[in-house]
Scaffold this motif. Structure first.
Motif, PDB file in Angstrom:
ATOM      1  N   ILE A  35       0.732  -1.075  -0.134  1.00 13.17           N
ATOM      2  CA  ILE A  35       0.134  -0.125   0.042  1.00 13.17           C
ATOM      3  C   ILE A  35       0.861   1.443   0.109  1.00 13.17           C
ATOM      4  O   ILE A  35       1.727   1.413   0.898  1.00 13.17           O
ATOM      5  N   THR A  36       0.865   2.148  -1.017  1.00 16.78           N
ATOM      6  CA  THR A  36       1.653   3.226  -1.132  1.00 16.78           C
ATOM      7  C   THR A  36       0.905   4.189  -0.376  1.00 16.78           C
ATOM      8  O   THR A  36      -0.317   4.224   0.166  1.00 16.78           O
ATOM      9  N   PRO A  37       1.730   5.353   0.191  1.00 12.75           N
ATOM     10  CA  PRO A  37       1.189   6.388   0.795  1.00 12.75           C
ATOM     11  C   PRO A  37      -0.143   7.189   0.281  1.00 12.75           C
ATOM     12  O   PRO A  37      -1.067   7.354   0.755  1.00 12.75           O
ATOM     13  N   GLN A  38      -0.076   7.191  -1.154  1.00 10.90           N
ATOM     14  CA  GLN A  38      -1.214   7.559  -2.004  1.00 10.90           C
ATOM     15  C   GLN A  38      -2.617   6.835  -1.841  1.00 10.90           C
ATOM     16  O   GLN A  38      -3.581   7.413  -1.516  1.00 10.90           O
ATOM     17  N   ARG A  39      -2.318   5.461  -1.901  1.00  9.41           N
ATOM     18  CA  ARG A  39      -3.367   4.425  -1.856  1.00  9.41           C
ATOM     19  C   ARG A  39      -3.915   4.609  -0.244  1.00  9.41           C
ATOM     20  O   ARG A  39      -5.015   4.471  -0.108  1.00  9.41           O
ATOM     21  N   LEU A  40      -2.957   4.612   0.771  1.00  5.79           N
ATOM     22  CA  LEU A  40      -3.570   4.677   2.160  1.00  5.79           C
ATOM     23  C   LEU A  40      -4.246   6.110   2.418  1.00  5.79           C
ATOM     24  O   LEU A  40      -5.464   6.117   3.158  1.00  5.79           O
ATOM     25  N   ARG A  41      -3.840   7.261   1.898  1.00  7.49           N
ATOM     26  CA  ARG A  41      -4.570   8.399   2.137  1.00  7.49           C
ATOM     27  C   ARG A  41      -6.191   8.219   1.350  1.00  7.49           C
ATOM     28  O   ARG A  41      -6.937   8.583   1.834  1.00  7.49           O
ATOM     29  N   ALA A  42      -5.966   7.582   0.195  1.00  2.00           N
ATOM     30  CA  ALA A  42      -7.325   7.264  -0.639  1.00  2.00           C
ATOM     31  C   ALA A  42      -8.090   6.434   0.247  1.00  2.00           C
ATOM     32  O   ALA A  42      -9.407   6.534   0.344  1.00  2.00           O
ATOM     33  N   HIS A  43      -7.587   5.506   0.903  1.00  5.07           N
ATOM     34  CA  HIS A  43      -8.592   4.722   1.828  1.00  5.07           C
ATOM     35  C   HIS A  43      -9.012   5.623   2.946  1.00  5.07           C
ATOM     36  O   HIS A  43     -10.332   5.328   3.272  1.00  5.07           O
TER      37      HIS A  43
END
Length: 405
Positions: free
Chosen positions: A209-217
């Motif tokens: 999980i990338t930082p961008q994906r975690l923020r999207a979550h």
């Protein structure tokens, strides 16, 4: 500023009677015994309210449960796997149940795996008091040599990795076990108590999980729950990462003003707000906390006032819990910014013009040293901090001070 106090429930060694004598106005609590992802039922909520509402002798305390800290977000929600959709439904139902009970402020965080992280829960200060400390080199020793995370050594500066190896070599099994327990201690009283194998399993899943994906979550979660909170008149407030930098390869996405601004803009509802924790944010030297209060204050729904002393100028580094007026954050400037925001709210006719605050953490002093309450949550150390904060609030709010401006 509404003065509140964190209480961990009937097992807390700092009692309701102690809170009464501290003179607080409200209570911050949570149902730590309820598994993460489950609904907080009306019965469980009412029981905690009743516990807060009475003293040891059965007489009424006059105190009420005013802030939830925390209604936890499950790892499944953060990773969007497993039962994450059912957990979001349960979260919404818990919000409805809290609203029905008259509780309006709900703090949460979106930190992967661990809540807060320290390497020493009782570090001795020169005056004999103890406090919590994060030693970056000790943490590296844990990460590289105890957890044995693949590739960990390459993520630290060479001098930190070298000293971590030397420290690990000097540790016996007892010392290694103590360090590991401190690091994974997490939230006091929480239902989960992670083992090293649990941590390794979560790290493997988060590695994808990338930082961008975690923020999207996080944005996806808020897109579901913030409209519910808005409709109910509740205020959600996200606690910052603690510490506010990458640990064990786990990305931190709520560590800076830019992080908060992005998430507030993504779900632009008044109910989607901030827990401004001066200690967590203050562990990163590049955070301007009074400035954050001035610029983001309209969305600050809850305040944690504490101080840390950074032991390096690096973004990722060692720090320890300082006295409330003794760390790197200018507490006078911060409280002045809070009072300005409250004045703006009163002028605008907002109902939430008194922002709940609590004296966060504290050093163990005097009788605290024998009481051994939850790490970071002593009775006398927090009371000392609250008294200092009250002094600033009183002075800055005094009519004589107003005449000088």
């Amino acid at each position: 500023m509404r003065q509140t106090w964190r209480w961990f429930g009937p097992k807390d060694l700092v009692s309701v009677d102690d809170m009464m004598q501290a003179g607080v106005e409200g209570v911050v609590s949570a149902l730590h015994h309820v598994p993460t992802g489950a609904v907080w039922t009306p019965q469980e909520i009412a029981q905690r309210q009743a516990e807060i509402g009475r003293m040891r002798d059965g007489s009424a305390s006059g105190l009420a449960w005013e802030v939830v800290e925390s209604l936890p977000v499950s790892e499944d929600i953060k990773k969007q796997q497993g039962d994450w959709r059912a957990h979001i439904d349960a979260y919404k139902q818990s919000l409805h149940n809290l609203h029905a009970a008259g509780i309006k402020v709900i703090c949460y965080n979106f930190m992967p795996v661990l809540d807060w992280t320290r390497t020493d829960l009782a570090w001795r200060l020169p005056n004999g008091a103890t406090c919590m400390r994060f030693d970056y080199t000790d943490f590296a020793a844990f990460d590289i040599h105890i957890l044995a995370r693949p590739g960990a050594a390459e993520e630290y500066p060479a001098e930190i990795a070298a000293e971590a190896a030397a420290r690990a070599a000097r540790m016996n099994e007892t010392a290694r076990g103590a360090l590991a327990r401190n690091v994974v201690f997490g939230l006091p009283g929480a239902a989960e108590n992670f083992t090293l194998e649990d941590v390794r399993a979560h790290l493997a899943e988060y590695s994808r999980i990338t930082p961008q994906r975690l923020r999207a979550h996080l944005v996806d979660f808020l897109s579901e729950v913030a409209p519910v909170a808005q409709a109910l008149g509740l205020r959600l407030c996200c606690h910052p990462d603690d510490p506010p930098f990458t640990l064990m390869g786990l990305h931190r996405i709520m560590s800076t003003e830019a992080d908060y601004s992005a998430v507030m803009a993504a779900v632009d509802l008044p109910a989607n707000g901030i827990t401004l924790c001066s200690g967590s944010l203050g562990a990163r030297p590049d955070n301007d906390i009074p400035g954050m209060m001035d610029r983001l204050g309209s969305r600050v729904h809850f305040l944690h006032l504490r101080n840390v002393l950074c032991e390096t100028d690096s973004i990722a580094g060692s720090f320890h819990e300082a006295e409330h007026l003794g760390g790197g954050t200018d507490m006078v400037a911060l409280i002045a910014a809070v009072l300005r925001e409250e004045a703006r709210r009163r002028d605008a006719g907002r109902a939430d013009c008194d922002i709940p605050m609590r004296p966060d953490h504290g050093q163990d002093i005097l009788d605290d040293l024998g009481r051994k309450a939850q790490p970071g949550y002593p009775a006398i150390g927090r009371l000392k901090g609250l008294a200092e904060l009250r002094g600033i609030m009183t002075a800055l709010s005094h009519p004589v001070e107003g005449l000088r401006r």
